[in-house]
Design an enzyme around this catalytic site. Structure first.
Site, PDB file in Angstrom:
ATOM      1  N   GLU A  54       0.966  -1.259   0.007  1.00 13.40           N
ATOM      2  CA  GLU A  54      -0.188  -0.023  -0.064  1.00 13.40           C
ATOM      3  C   GLU A  54       0.909   1.103  -0.125  1.00 13.40           C
ATOM      4  O   GLU A  54       1.774   1.437   0.662  1.00 13.40           O
ATOM      5  CB  GLU A  54      -0.900  -0.053   1.167  1.00 13.40           C
ATOM      6  CG  GLU A  54      -1.645   0.988   1.445  1.00 13.40           C
ATOM      7  CD  GLU A  54      -2.799   1.020   2.493  1.00 13.40           C
ATOM      8  OE1 GLU A  54      -2.463   0.526   3.431  1.00 13.40           O
ATOM      9  OE2 GLU A  54      -3.857   1.719   2.301  1.00 13.40           O
ATOM     10  N   LYS A 126      -9.619   1.696  -2.506  1.00 10.57           N
ATOM     11  CA  LYS A 126      -9.963   1.309  -0.976  1.00 10.57           C
ATOM     12  C   LYS A 126     -11.366   1.689  -0.640  1.00 10.57           C
ATOM     13  O   LYS A 126     -11.789   2.857  -0.707  1.00 10.57           O
ATOM     14  CB  LYS A 126      -8.851   1.692  -0.195  1.00 10.57           C
ATOM     15  CG  LYS A 126      -9.063   1.446   1.374  1.00 10.57           C
ATOM     16  CD  LYS A 126      -7.729   2.040   1.920  1.00 10.57           C
ATOM     17  CE  LYS A 126      -7.615   1.360   3.458  1.00 10.57           C
ATOM     18  NZ  LYS A 126      -6.237   1.967   4.051  1.00 10.57           N
ATOM     19  N   CYS A 168      -5.716  -3.035   2.385  1.00  7.12           N
ATOM     20  CA  CYS A 168      -5.441  -2.828   3.783  1.00  7.12           C
ATOM     21  C   CYS A 168      -6.838  -2.951   4.808  1.00  7.12           C
ATOM     22  O   CYS A 168      -7.288  -4.184   5.109  1.00  7.12           O
ATOM     23  CB  CYS A 168      -4.758  -1.570   3.981  1.00  7.12           C
ATOM     24  SG  CYS A 168      -3.826  -1.556   5.743  1.00  7.12           S
TER      25      CYS A 168
END
Ligand SMILES: NC(=O)CC(=O)C(=O)O
Length: 298
Positions: A54, A126, A168
């Protein structure tokens, strides 16, 4: 019981590039390129897939995302990664970068995947933003400058099968992995470029990667930045590959490192034959989970 489909069609050799990133974007890109080439040169098997962490081209910092943001596909980093994938004939998961969408002037935390021709085959924004406040631990609020994506992401690694991708914090929401693993998507892996930290990493990083693998009987691949105690965000490290039994088959330490793993096409079938949860799900009980399931009275 019907035949068990084989979501992974052939052996896949993967490398995870765990490096840290600083304020100098050009330096970050070159640092990653050097290590991608190192991985290709050093791997004992021909690499099929390389995964980056990331925010690999910028600091992981709410106040910096806009300064580093680029458009996709014409931005510098996307072009850079596409050229590497094409030149070295690999699938390349380009970690994530801050993306500027010029149509609405919003910034997203976005991952782009390239095929061996350098073509984009997957893009994920995300979806779940990392807004947390742990007393005595870490406070972080991505939503100050980022906007969340609005889609689950599944795409084909041609010749191997499908994968799902999350970034994440997305790993904490099992639904994305379920969408990827279930029919008709039938992915063989979830890939998460992710930067947990020294508060939440020790608590949950391994558990979550293993849980998503066990829930869905797929591989999970989580690729972290290396820990840099001079930066504003202390990444946990410990990039992992977990097999469909939930066993960790490759793990990095905290520092800069490349880890390698081989994904076995027969293992998913074997696990699903032995522990057939895929055929034992009771959707009649929990198909209402989104709207609020009905539970029995006494
Ligand atoms: N950085 C993240 O998005 C998520 C994280 O660190 C955590 O969930 O913990």
């Amino acid at each position: 019981m019907s035949a068990i489909a084989a979501p992974l069609k052939k052996t896949l050799n993967v490398a995870l590039i765990q490096l840290s990133a600083g304020f100098d974007k050009a330096k970050n890109l070159n640092h990653f390129k050097t290590h991608i080439l190192k991985a290709i040169g050093e791997s004992k098997n021909k690499l099929d897939l390389v995964v980056l962490p990331e925010c690999f081209n910028s600091p992981y910092s709410v106040s910096e995302f806009r300064n580093y943001a680029e458009t996709i596909p014409d931005g510098e980093t996307t072009q850079f990664l596409s050229a590497i994938a094409k030149e070295h004939q690999i699938f390349l998961v380009g970690g994530s970068i801050p993306e500027l969408d010029k149509t609405n002037d919003k910034i997203y935390n976005t991952s782009v995947t390239f095929d061996p021709q350098g073509k984009i085959v997957g893009k994920h924004r995300k979806a779940h933003l990392f807004d947390i406040d742990i007393k005595g631990g870490i406070t972080f609020k991505e939503s100050i400058t980022l906007t969340g994506g609005d889609k689950a992401t599944v795409y084909d690694l041609d010749g191997f099968g499908k994968v799902g991708l999350g970034i994440c914090y997305d790993i904490r929401f099992p639904e994305l992995a379920q969408i990827a693993a279930r029919s008709p998507n039938d992915s063989f892996a979830m890939i998460y470029p992710g930067a947990f930290n020294t508060t939440t990493g020790p608590l949950h990083w391994h558990l979550l990667a293993r849980a998503r693998a066990i829930d869905n009987q797929i591989y999970t691949i989580v690729c972290s930045p290396a820990r840099d105690l001079n930066s504003g965000y202390h990444a946990y490290g410990h990039s992992l590959v977990v097999d469909p039994y939930g066993k960790i088959i490759a793990e990095a330490g905290e520092g800069e490192e490349i880890v390698y793993a081989q994904l076995d096409p027969e293992l998913i079938t074997k696990v699903r034959q032995g522990i057939p949860i895929n055929y034992q799900r009771r959707f009649d009980i929990y198909n209402n989970v989104v709207d609020g399931a009905t539970v029995s009275d006494v």
